[in-house]
Each structure stands twice: as C-alpha cells, then as structure tokens.
Design an enzyme around this catalytic site. Sequence first.
Site, short mmCIF file in Angstrom:
data_model
loop_
_atom_site.label_atom_id
_atom_site.label_comp_id
_atom_site.label_asym_id
_atom_site.label_seq_id
_atom_site.Cartn_x
_atom_site.Cartn_y
_atom_site.Cartn_z
N THR A 1 47.58 -75.60 -4.30
CA THR A 1 48.74 -75.87 -5.15
C THR A 1 49.80 -76.63 -4.36
O THR A 1 49.98 -76.38 -3.17
CB THR A 1 49.30 -74.57 -5.79
OG1 THR A 1 50.49 -74.88 -6.53
CG2 THR A 1 49.61 -73.50 -4.76
N HIS B 1 49.83 -69.35 -16.38
CA HIS B 1 50.21 -70.50 -17.22
C HIS B 1 49.36 -70.61 -18.48
O HIS B 1 49.29 -71.68 -19.09
CB HIS B 1 50.12 -71.81 -16.41
CG HIS B 1 51.19 -71.93 -15.36
ND1 HIS B 1 51.18 -72.89 -14.38
CD2 HIS B 1 52.33 -71.20 -15.15
CE1 HIS B 1 52.26 -72.75 -13.60
NE2 HIS B 1 52.96 -71.73 -14.05
N1 APR Z 1 40.98 -78.64 -1.86
C1 APR Z 1 42.19 -78.08 -1.63
N2 APR Z 1 43.34 -78.58 -2.12
C2 APR Z 1 43.26 -79.67 -2.90
C3 APR Z 1 42.03 -80.30 -3.20
C4 APR Z 1 40.85 -79.75 -2.63
N3 APR Z 1 39.65 -80.26 -2.86
N4 APR Z 1 42.29 -81.38 -3.98
C5 APR Z 1 43.62 -81.42 -4.16
N5 APR Z 1 44.22 -80.39 -3.51
C6 APR Z 1 45.65 -80.05 -3.45
C7 APR Z 1 46.56 -81.24 -3.48
O1 APR Z 1 46.76 -81.72 -2.15
C8 APR Z 1 47.83 -80.66 -4.08
O2 APR Z 1 48.71 -80.17 -3.08
O3 APR Z 1 45.97 -79.31 -4.61
C9 APR Z 1 47.32 -79.50 -4.94
C10 APR Z 1 47.42 -79.73 -6.43
O4 APR Z 1 48.76 -79.86 -6.79
P1 APR Z 1 49.23 -80.15 -8.30
O5 APR Z 1 48.48 -81.31 -8.84
O6 APR Z 1 50.70 -80.24 -8.29
O7 APR Z 1 48.73 -78.85 -9.11
P2 APR Z 1 49.39 -77.42 -9.17
O8 APR Z 1 50.09 -77.07 -7.89
O9 APR Z 1 48.36 -76.47 -9.67
O10 APR Z 1 50.48 -77.61 -10.30
C11 APR Z 1 51.27 -76.51 -10.69
O11 APR Z 1 52.22 -77.78 -12.45
O12 APR Z 1 52.21 -79.24 -14.24
C12 APR Z 1 52.10 -77.95 -13.85
O13 APR Z 1 51.39 -76.24 -15.20
C13 APR Z 1 50.89 -77.22 -14.31
O14 APR Z 1 49.90 -75.25 -13.34
C14 APR Z 1 50.36 -76.56 -13.06
C15 APR Z 1 51.57 -76.57 -12.15
#
Ligand code: APR
Length: 276
Positions: free
Chosen positions: A220, A109
């Site tokens: 994620t 990304h």
């Molecule tokens: N340890 C493990 N997991 C965690 C922690 C932690 N300390 N804190 C949060 N999480 C988990 C949450 O439960 C959630 O499922 O990480 C995940 C984060 O999810 P998102 O906020 O949706 O982030 P992500 O999956 O990276 O988003 C994907 O969306 O908006 C776009 O481009 C952006 O790259 C990003 C993409």
Amino acid sequence: MSPLGNIVILTGAGISAESGLQTFRAADGLWEGHRVEDVATPEAFARDAALVHQFYDARRARLGEVEPNAAHLALARLDAEWRGKLLIVTQNVDDLHERAGAKRLLHMHGELKRGWCLACGERFAWKGPMSPHAVRPELVDGLSVSSQEEVQSFDKLRTNGGLGDLGRSELRTNGSNQCPSCQAEGQVRPDIVWFGEMPYEMEAIEAALFHADLFVSIGTSGAVYPAAGFVQTANYRGARTLEINLEPSQGSIFFDERRYGRASEEVPKWVAELLG
Ligand code: APR
C-alpha cells in the site's frame, strides 16, 4: 516472535498487482485512467450511476480472470497456522485473500462482490453486473477509456445498433438491478467505501491495533487515511512495525523495519521466517 503474539496485517492494491489487478496510483494505475471524482464518490453515483456501475461492473468481471498469488497464499497459510491473534485488514475490494483461504479478514473499503440497497439499507452478496446498462469491459477497464464521453458515445452507438458485428460478442447485459431483500429496482449500489465515506469495521480494527505486537503493511502506498495512520497507532501502542512494498510508501519512515521487493517473493519469505 512468540507464536502466541498478536499480529495485524494491512494490505493494499500492491498485493494483488502480480495477480493482474491494477493498482491505483501507478503510472498505468486506475486513477490515471479514471478521475476519482467521476467513479469513486457518492456524488458521482448520484450524478451518473451508469458510469459508476460500468466502472465497478468491469472490475467485478475482471475478478473471474485472475487468481490469488503467492503473497495471498502465504498470508492464508499464516492465518491457518498462527496460534496467536491475527487480523488481515485489506483495503482491497477484490476477493483474492478469501480465495487463497484467509479467514481472519476484514474488508475495510468494501467488496466488489457485495451490493448495498439504498432503498432498504440491506447489504448482500452480488454476482455479475449491477448496471442495467450494457457494458463492454475493455472500454471501462484500464487505459482504453479515460473519459465519460467515450463511455457515453459507446452507449449511444450500442443503442443505435451501430456496432455491427464488432464487439457484439463482448456485450453483456443484465437488465436488472433489483434488491434481493426489498425488491426495489435500480437502488442497489456497489458496497464499496467511496471517498468521503467511513471505512468499515473501524472499531474492530482499532481494537486489534491496540493489542498488536506486530503490525505489517503490505502493498500500500500509504496515501489514504485512516489506513495510512495505522502504523502510527501501532507504534504508539508499542508494536513492532514492518513495511513490505515495492518501494518506500509515504509513511515508510514510521516503520521499524522495511523490506522492498515484489509481494509474491517478500511475503512468503517473511511468513516462512515467522513460522520457522
Ligand atoms: N509487490 C509489492 N508492492 C507493490 C507491487 C508488488 N508486486 N506492485 C505495486 N506495489 C506497491 C506500489 O509501489 C504502491 O506503493 O503497492 C502500492 C499500491 O499503492 P496504491 O495504488 O495507492 O494502492 P493502495 O495503497 O491500496 O490504495 C489505497 O486508495 O483509491 C483508494 O480505495 C482505494 O483502497 C484504495 C486506497
């Protein structure tokens, strides 16, 4: 698993949460404080480049205040010690994997610390703000600002000299958004893959998934494709699949094994098991 097996690891915002970077979809996440349509689409940039720059400038500035955590360090150790093929595919635009020492890494990304010139098409490393406008990070970082109006009213205040002493020390100005390659002014955008754009390195990622023996997804939510579909590609190709996350992701049912907990605890534990 044989130390010569092929591993593909997908990471998301959850792996950087314990370093102090906001995730996107949490109750206090970035997408609660900002509308995706305002800051993370090519249309938003065409409409209001200043606002988009301020959002990413604040996030880039924040990188200087955080450090890789135990999960990034464990993956860097695995990268260094694993004798088989290994690829870390991150959706994160921060630089914590590389600062932890990971080498076999792709940023699907994009990266906060890279710019892309819309005049000549070059991509390059970028330091500091990209916006020619003044930015006060706390106004655009996190929950303190959720609307364009507030950023604009701050800008107006600044332009009219209405800030007095308040906040003056926090102002940063760049005054330049010049392409280091063609020298065009005001044409550099963050090298971030926005909604509606094609993620980077998809061919290399697909190839790695096709030969993977193990696919691991860390931190994620599984809300954004194509990354959310990698587990199914890996399954289809016969790889074992593991999810490490704080809670079940949207695609949790597709994984052979699931481990729920904090990345800083679960990832080092898993890496230690794998390396024996
Ligand atoms: N340890 C493990 N997991 C965690 C922690 C932690 N300390 N804190 C949060 N999480 C988990 C949450 O439960 C959630 O499922 O990480 C995940 C984060 O999810 P998102 O906020 O949706 O982030 P992500 O999956 O990276 O988003 C994907 O969306 O908006 C776009 O481009 C952006 O790259 C990003 C993409």
